[in-house]
Design an enzyme around this catalytic site. Sequence first.
Site, PDB file in Angstrom:
ATOM      1  N   HIS A 103      -7.355  -5.686   0.434  1.00 28.35           N
ATOM      2  CA  HIS A 103      -6.525  -5.197   0.397  1.00 28.35           C
ATOM      3  C   HIS A 103      -5.472  -5.278   2.463  1.00 28.35           C
ATOM      4  O   HIS A 103      -6.005  -4.923   2.939  1.00 28.35           O
ATOM      5  CB  HIS A 103      -6.140  -3.843   1.036  1.00 28.35           C
ATOM      6  N   SER A 160       1.140  -1.155  -0.295  1.00 27.93           N
ATOM      7  CA  SER A 160       0.042   0.302   0.030  1.00 27.93           C
ATOM      8  C   SER A 160       0.721   1.031  -0.687  1.00 27.93           C
ATOM      9  O   SER A 160       1.804   1.559  -1.061  1.00 27.93           O
ATOM     10  CB  SER A 160      -0.697  -0.105   1.520  1.00 27.93           C
TER      11      SER A 160
HETATM   12  C1  GTR Z   1      -5.098   4.743   2.274  1.00 26.21           C
HETATM   13  C2  GTR Z   1      -5.120   5.199   0.727  1.00 26.21           C
HETATM   14  C3  GTR Z   1      -4.041   4.136   0.036  1.00 26.21           C
HETATM   15  C4  GTR Z   1      -3.209   3.671   0.650  1.00 26.21           C
HETATM   16  C5  GTR Z   1      -4.113   2.878   1.599  1.00 26.21           C
HETATM   17  C6  GTR Z   1      -2.648   2.320   3.175  1.00 26.21           C
HETATM   18  O1  GTR Z   1      -5.968   4.665   3.076  1.00 26.21           O
HETATM   19  O2  GTR Z   1      -6.169   5.802   0.458  1.00 26.21           O
HETATM   20  O3  GTR Z   1      -3.458   5.354  -1.118  1.00 26.21           O
HETATM   21  O4  GTR Z   1      -2.473   3.796   0.622  1.00 26.21           O
HETATM   22  O5  GTR Z   1      -3.581   3.561   2.431  1.00 26.21           O
HETATM   23  O6  GTR Z   1      -1.683   3.132   3.046  1.00 26.21           O
HETATM   24  O7  GTR Z   1      -3.611   1.405   3.598  1.00 26.21           O
END
Ligand code: GTR
Length: 383
Positions: free
Chosen positions: A363, A221
């Site tokens: 995610h 991420s």
């Molecule tokens: C989210 C963000 C993403 C991603 C994520 C993370 O809120 O919008 O771009 O980077 O965090 O790092 O888990």
Amino acid sequence: MNFRGLIMMVLLSCAAANAEDLRLPDPLMMQDGRRVETTEQWRMERRPELIDLFRTHVYGRAPIGRPKDFAVDLSVTEKGNAILESVALTFSGPGGKGKVRLYVLRPKNAEKPVPAFLLINHRGMDTFDPSQMTNSSFWPAERLVERGYAAAILVAQDVDPDADDGFKNGVHGLFDDPAKPRAGDAWATIAAWAWGASRAMDYLEKNPAIDATKVAVVGHSRGGKTALWAGAQDERFALVISNNSGCTGAALSRRPVGETVKKINDGFPHWFCTNYRAFNDREDALPIDQHELIALIAPRLVYVASASEDTWADPEGEFLSCVYAGPAYELLGKPGVGATVQPAPETPLHSGAIAYHLRTGKHELAAYDWEQYMDFADLHWKK
Ligand code: GTR
């Protein structure tokens, strides 16, 4: 041309039409309109140009490389079949002293230097045991060691806290001149973490237990965005792994899917340089797009991974970046990702120098992801 060649040509021309629809910049076209025809031109002209464009408009410019007084404070303990190196990377700047923690768990009885995975850990260290006795899929250090790798984890928050603090803390507070107004291309948090990954590499490359020609930089991420930027700039990383990195990571900015440039700049104003805000709702005006960040890793190995439910990160956009980075790899004599259509879940593409997989699920950095990363590294590093 044989049947396979014909099919490949048709598929590529469909993908090309898609690239045109998105009005993506061509990685092999200089800003002045000249075509990049040779590896020499890529190395001497286009690669520096692209790095400079990303510094100016997206990630910002780190004001320093390895500080003159960069030093290492090391303590070593045994953990079963492994050795744990607890490292403090120390340095100073006009604003004071810095100390960044790095932990390396490596096989105890290795016959020769081992390849390593370096995770840029943007999460707090409180939930982490560097030797990973708590069995987290995010950081399966013991599993990495079992498969013959060193498992290095960098505490990114020591480099720069993940907070919109007006760039007062972390390395910004140490190296930026408080008397000067902040420039539009001044480094922000992602660039600071990438700088930290290079300092970790400074340690790893001097470590006789590590094979410095086989170090992978990994991030999930926001950490995945960082891994790509670190790997684009620092050619010592032989493999760059971006897990679910999404917007301003592997995903194409020109695709209006999931998180956009405006959303990310509004939500995380400390991640990118302030010049990047000029492209809020104006992705078309960007002189680069994210497939060119992947192209900057060529001819080295890169691995992009998506998750099926991670729509915020635009899985298809992450895959297409791999496709459109292909011409830079081919120019440098390496095969790209080897497909123009996103593969089904759990069907990793490992045949080229650009690897990709889509995992079923949300995610996260999962055990499945790590196993694929190690399989891909085995393929290239354990022949
Ligand atoms: C989210 C963000 C993403 C991603 C994520 C993370 O809120 O919008 O771009 O980077 O965090 O790092 O888990």
